[in-house]
Design a protein around this motif. Structure first.
Motif, short mmCIF file in Angstrom:
data_model
loop_
_atom_site.label_atom_id
_atom_site.label_comp_id
_atom_site.label_asym_id
_atom_site.label_seq_id
_atom_site.Cartn_x
_atom_site.Cartn_y
_atom_site.Cartn_z
N ASP A 155 28.82 39.72 27.22
CA ASP A 155 27.78 38.69 27.28
C ASP A 155 26.86 38.84 28.49
O ASP A 155 25.70 38.43 28.44
N ASN A 156 27.37 39.38 29.58
CA ASN A 156 26.59 39.51 30.80
C ASN A 156 26.91 40.86 31.45
O ASN A 156 27.84 40.95 32.27
N PRO A 157 26.16 41.91 31.11
CA PRO A 157 26.44 43.24 31.65
C PRO A 157 26.37 43.34 33.17
O PRO A 157 26.89 44.28 33.75
N LEU A 158 25.77 42.36 33.82
CA LEU A 158 25.61 42.41 35.27
C LEU A 158 26.72 41.72 36.04
O LEU A 158 26.73 41.75 37.28
N ILE A 159 27.67 41.10 35.35
CA ILE A 159 28.74 40.39 36.07
C ILE A 159 29.59 41.41 36.84
O ILE A 159 29.89 42.50 36.36
N SER A 160 29.94 41.04 38.04
CA SER A 160 30.69 41.96 38.89
C SER A 160 32.20 41.80 38.70
O SER A 160 32.68 40.78 38.19
N ARG A 161 32.93 42.82 39.12
CA ARG A 161 34.38 42.74 39.09
C ARG A 161 34.87 41.59 39.96
O ARG A 161 35.82 40.89 39.62
N LYS A 162 34.20 41.41 41.09
CA LYS A 162 34.57 40.34 42.02
C LYS A 162 34.42 38.97 41.36
O LYS A 162 35.29 38.10 41.51
N ASP A 163 33.34 38.77 40.61
CA ASP A 163 33.13 37.50 39.91
C ASP A 163 34.25 37.24 38.90
O ASP A 163 34.76 36.12 38.80
N VAL A 164 34.63 38.27 38.16
CA VAL A 164 35.70 38.12 37.17
C VAL A 164 37.02 37.81 37.87
O VAL A 164 37.78 36.94 37.44
N PHE A 165 37.28 38.51 38.97
CA PHE A 165 38.49 38.23 39.75
C PHE A 165 38.55 36.75 40.14
O PHE A 165 39.58 36.10 39.97
N TYR A 166 37.46 36.21 40.66
CA TYR A 166 37.47 34.83 41.12
C TYR A 166 37.65 33.84 39.96
O TYR A 166 38.31 32.81 40.13
N VAL A 167 37.11 34.14 38.80
CA VAL A 167 37.34 33.28 37.63
C VAL A 167 38.84 33.24 37.32
O VAL A 167 39.42 32.16 37.11
N LEU A 168 39.48 34.41 37.31
CA LEU A 168 40.91 34.47 36.99
C LEU A 168 41.76 33.85 38.08
O LEU A 168 42.70 33.10 37.79
N ASN A 169 41.47 34.17 39.32
CA ASN A 169 42.28 33.65 40.43
C ASN A 169 42.17 32.13 40.53
O ASN A 169 43.15 31.45 40.80
N GLU A 170 40.98 31.59 40.26
CA GLU A 170 40.80 30.14 40.29
C GLU A 170 41.54 29.47 39.13
O GLU A 170 42.13 28.39 39.30
N ALA A 171 41.53 30.10 37.96
CA ALA A 171 42.28 29.55 36.82
C ALA A 171 43.78 29.57 37.13
O ALA A 171 44.50 28.61 36.83
N TYR A 172 44.23 30.65 37.74
CA TYR A 172 45.64 30.77 38.13
C TYR A 172 45.99 29.67 39.13
O TYR A 172 47.01 28.98 39.00
N GLU A 173 45.14 29.48 40.13
CA GLU A 173 45.39 28.47 41.16
C GLU A 173 45.38 27.05 40.57
O GLU A 173 46.20 26.21 40.95
N LYS A 174 44.49 26.82 39.65
CA LYS A 174 44.43 25.50 39.01
C LYS A 174 45.74 25.21 38.26
O LYS A 174 46.25 24.09 38.30
N HIS A 175 46.27 26.22 37.61
CA HIS A 175 47.49 26.03 36.82
C HIS A 175 48.75 26.00 37.68
O HIS A 175 49.62 25.15 37.49
N TYR A 176 48.87 26.94 38.62
CA TYR A 176 50.10 27.09 39.41
C TYR A 176 50.03 26.46 40.80
O TYR A 176 50.98 26.55 41.57
N LYS A 177 48.89 25.89 41.15
CA LYS A 177 48.69 25.20 42.43
C LYS A 177 48.70 26.13 43.64
O LYS A 177 48.88 25.69 44.77
N LYS A 178 48.54 27.42 43.40
CA LYS A 178 48.35 28.39 44.49
C LYS A 178 47.67 29.62 43.90
O LYS A 178 47.86 29.94 42.73
N PRO A 179 46.86 30.30 44.71
CA PRO A 179 46.18 31.49 44.18
C PRO A 179 47.15 32.64 43.97
O PRO A 179 48.17 32.74 44.65
N ARG A 180 46.83 33.50 43.03
CA ARG A 180 47.66 34.70 42.80
C ARG A 180 47.46 35.68 43.95
O ARG A 180 48.40 36.31 44.42
N TYR A 181 46.22 35.84 44.38
CA TYR A 181 45.87 36.72 45.50
C TYR A 181 45.05 35.93 46.50
O TYR A 181 44.29 35.05 46.13
N LYS A 182 45.18 36.29 47.78
CA LYS A 182 44.43 35.59 48.83
C LYS A 182 42.94 35.93 48.77
O LYS A 182 42.12 35.13 49.18
N SER A 183 42.60 37.13 48.28
CA SER A 183 41.20 37.55 48.24
C SER A 183 41.04 38.69 47.23
O SER A 183 42.03 39.28 46.78
N TYR A 184 39.78 39.00 46.93
CA TYR A 184 39.48 40.12 46.05
C TYR A 184 39.97 41.43 46.67
O TYR A 184 40.52 42.29 45.98
#
Length: 77
Positions: free
Chosen positions: A36-65
């Motif tokens: 849908d968005n060829p310009l999205i960065s790997r870092k952006d995708v990481f933050y979407v996943l890490n934030e979803a993980y944190e929302k569910h488990y109440k802590k981030p999976r990784y501290k940073s990209y």
């Protein structure tokens, strides 16, 4: 990015508990998001996943990209 893309299934959230699982979901979502968005960065995708993980488990999976990148590098070398 469409809202539906940001939503993770329960199975995906459980898969992301392991570092290998998180990486697997990361590559799947990167392909999907770039469809849908060829310009999205790997870092952006990481933050979407890490934030979803944190929302569910109440802590981030990784501290940073960078921590995620280093973990991938160690696993794949």
């Amino acid at each position: 990015m469409k809202q539906k893309q940001k939503e993770l299934t329960q199975k995906e959230l459980v898969t992301m508990v392991t570092s290998e699982g998180f990486e697997s979901i990361f590559w799947q979502k990167l392909r999907l998001f770039r469809y849908d968005n060829p310009l999205i960065s790997r870092k952006d995708v990481f933050y979407v996943l890490n934030e979803a993980y944190e929302k569910h488990y109440k802590k981030p999976r990784y501290k940073s990209y960078d921590a995620f990148r280093m973990a991938m590098k160690r696993r794949n070398s």
